[in-house]
Design an enzyme around this catalytic site. Structure first.
Site, PDB file in Angstrom:
ATOM      1  N   LYS A 172      -9.150 -14.355   8.791  1.00  0.00           N
ATOM      2  CA  LYS A 172      -8.095 -13.899   9.693  1.00  0.00           C
ATOM      3  C   LYS A 172      -7.919 -12.400   9.582  1.00  0.00           C
ATOM      4  O   LYS A 172      -7.786 -11.926   8.451  1.00  0.00           O
ATOM      5  CB  LYS A 172      -6.808 -14.611   9.296  1.00  0.00           C
ATOM      6  CG  LYS A 172      -5.592 -14.201  10.063  1.00  0.00           C
ATOM      7  CD  LYS A 172      -4.394 -14.868   9.499  1.00  0.00           C
ATOM      8  CE  LYS A 172      -3.186 -14.265  10.174  1.00  0.00           C
ATOM      9  NZ  LYS A 172      -1.972 -14.686   9.586  1.00  0.00           N
ATOM     10  N   LYS A 210      -7.544 -12.996   4.328  1.00  0.00           N
ATOM     11  CA  LYS A 210      -6.545 -12.533   5.281  1.00  0.00           C
ATOM     12  C   LYS A 210      -6.375 -11.034   5.068  1.00  0.00           C
ATOM     13  O   LYS A 210      -6.031 -10.596   3.964  1.00  0.00           O
ATOM     14  CB  LYS A 210      -5.223 -13.263   5.056  1.00  0.00           C
ATOM     15  CG  LYS A 210      -4.111 -12.731   5.936  1.00  0.00           C
ATOM     16  CD  LYS A 210      -2.884 -13.595   5.864  1.00  0.00           C
ATOM     17  CE  LYS A 210      -1.769 -12.983   6.693  1.00  0.00           C
ATOM     18  NZ  LYS A 210      -0.567 -13.789   6.662  1.00  0.00           N
ATOM     19  N   CYS A 239       7.522 -14.771   4.333  1.00  0.00           N
ATOM     20  CA  CYS A 239       7.920 -13.566   5.080  1.00  0.00           C
ATOM     21  C   CYS A 239       8.869 -13.837   6.244  1.00  0.00           C
ATOM     22  O   CYS A 239       9.679 -12.984   6.587  1.00  0.00           O
ATOM     23  CB  CYS A 239       6.704 -12.774   5.534  1.00  0.00           C
ATOM     24  SG  CYS A 239       5.646 -13.647   6.710  1.00  0.00           S
TER      25      CYS A 239
HETATM   26  C1  PBG Z   1       2.615 -14.888   7.649  1.00  0.00           C
HETATM   27  C2  PBG Z   1       1.616 -14.880   8.738  1.00  0.00           C
HETATM   28  C3  PBG Z   1       1.261 -13.827   9.614  1.00  0.00           C
HETATM   29  C4  PBG Z   1       0.363 -14.373  10.527  1.00  0.00           C
HETATM   30  C5  PBG Z   1       0.168 -15.702  10.178  1.00  0.00           C
HETATM   31  N1  PBG Z   1       0.941 -15.989   9.046  1.00  0.00           N
HETATM   32  C6  PBG Z   1       1.760 -12.444   9.731  1.00  0.00           C
HETATM   33  C7  PBG Z   1       1.546 -11.454   8.681  1.00  0.00           C
HETATM   34  O1  PBG Z   1       0.846 -11.682   7.674  1.00  0.00           O
HETATM   35  O2  PBG Z   1       2.142 -10.409   8.835  1.00  0.00           O
HETATM   36  C8  PBG Z   1      -0.262 -13.631  11.684  1.00  0.00           C
HETATM   37  C9  PBG Z   1      -0.720 -14.490  12.815  1.00  0.00           C
HETATM   38  C10 PBG Z   1      -0.977 -13.782  14.082  1.00  0.00           C
HETATM   39  O3  PBG Z   1      -0.958 -12.528  14.176  1.00  0.00           O
HETATM   40  O4  PBG Z   1      -1.197 -14.480  15.076  1.00  0.00           O
HETATM   41  N2  PBG Z   1       2.259 -14.237   6.486  1.00  0.00           N
END
Ligand code: PBG
Length: 325
Positions: free
Chosen positions: A247, A194, A120
């Site tokens: 997460k 996640k 991303c």
């Molecule tokens: C990438 C990623 C994200 C985060 C970690 N890896 C963002 C998302 O999925 O939009 C978020 C970490 C944070 O908010 O501290 N995919």
């Protein structure tokens, strides 16, 4: 119950959960090109007070500071200068994460460099994989690119590979490719559970990875689902994950406990950007005592079952822990 709470000595004697700097991981944003607001290789991130996008040399200095405070590891996120539809910057051996990994390894051989594997930050559309004609994310076409990215990170010296894309089958695909390229000893920390969360807002500012259209609910989990989170974790175990991640962290303590119980694998909790920003904002307004709040949060995540906590407060927490002992 109060007899054992009557002195600091007694409370320490029966305390169930310990928090150490060596359990904390510091996330860092390494940028290929810094904006006009940068000085000394650091460009402040408005929504994350105290956190900055870093130049390569500033990233080495940040990793050095982390190591001196006793932190176990840093986790690298790349902010490339150029993006494209496929996110090819992600697997470029001269990409920003690869360069930072090598620079940190060279300067600080004892520091564990973990790398986030996702597309991303590297795609023009900001989604975590490649798109089909109808703009949905193509799972299987993405797997190959993630595996390529993971190998490129391992080649640069990454100690742990952490895929955060939420494609199905990515842990197996990455494990196979790592093994095939001789990186049998490099562990995978899978972002197993996640969630499609509002708490990632500040991160997306920091990494410039907000989706250009739509959202991530087609691949990240629904915050309403707990049993599904355990299924995700079990699948990642069967595909070869060495550690599992939940997460965000604060609102998901039930899943830290459930995944720990179901798998017995080491579990990491990611205390994400929005959780950090909330505490910083409340502390700046004088509503909360930052130090007490952060240590309570981190201890609670450990109590829920997290072996490791990834947190933007890692350096401050390590400093506070050192002052306590
Ligand atoms: C990438 C990623 C994200 C985060 C970690 N890896 C963002 C998302 O999925 O939009 C978020 C970490 C944070 O908010 O501290 N995919």
């Amino acid at each position: 119950m109060r007899r054992l709470r009557s002195s600091a000595g007694l409370r320490g004697l029966v305390r169930e959960t310990e928090l150490r700097a060596g359990q904390l991981v510091l996330p860092m944003f390494v940028a290929e090109r810094l904006g006009p607001g940068a000085s000394d290789g650091r460009e402040p991130i408005a929504t994350m007070p105290g956190v900055a996008r870093l130049s390569l040399s500033a990233a080495v200095e940040e990793a050095r500071a982390a190591a001196e405070l006793g932190l176990a590891a840093v986790m690298l996120f790349g902010v490339p200068a150029e993006k494209d539809a496929h996110g090819s910057g992600a697997w470029d051996d001269e990409g920003v994460v690869q360069l930072a990994t090598r620079a940190i390894k060279q300067a600080l051989p004892g520091v564990l460099v973990m790398t986030d594997v996702c597309l991303c930050e590297y795609t023009t559309h900001g989604h975590c994989g490649v798109l089909r004609a109808d703009d949905s994310v193509d799972n299987d076409a993405t797997l190959e690119l993630l595996a390529r990215t993971a190998v490129s990170h391992a080649r640069a010296g990454a100690a742990v590979i952490a895929p955060s894309d939420m494609m199905d089958g990515r842990v197996g695909a990455i494990r196979e490719e790592l093994d095939g390229e001789g990186f049998t000893d490099v562990p995978i920390l899978a972002y197993s559970a996640k969630f499609a969360s509002a708490f990632y807002g500040p991160f997306r500012d920091a990494a410039g990875s907000t989706p250009a259209f739509g959202d991530r609910r087609g691949y990240q989990m629904d915050p309403a689902n707990g049993r599904e989170a355990v299924r995700e974790a079990l699948l990642d175990v069967s595909e070869g994950a060495d550690m599992l991640m939940v997460k965000p962290a604060l609102a998901y303590g039930d899943l830290i406990a459930a995944i720990k119980a179901a798998t017995q694998l080491p579990v990491a909790a990611y205390n994400v950007s929005g959780e950090y920003a909330m505490v910083k904002a409340a502390a700046a307004a004088g509503y909360l005592d930052e130090r007490a709040t952060v240590l309570e949060i981190l201890t609670s995540l450990r109590r829920a079952g997290a072996d490791t906590v990834i947190t933007y407060h890692a350096k401050e927490a390590a400093q506070w822990l050192a002052e306590q002992s």
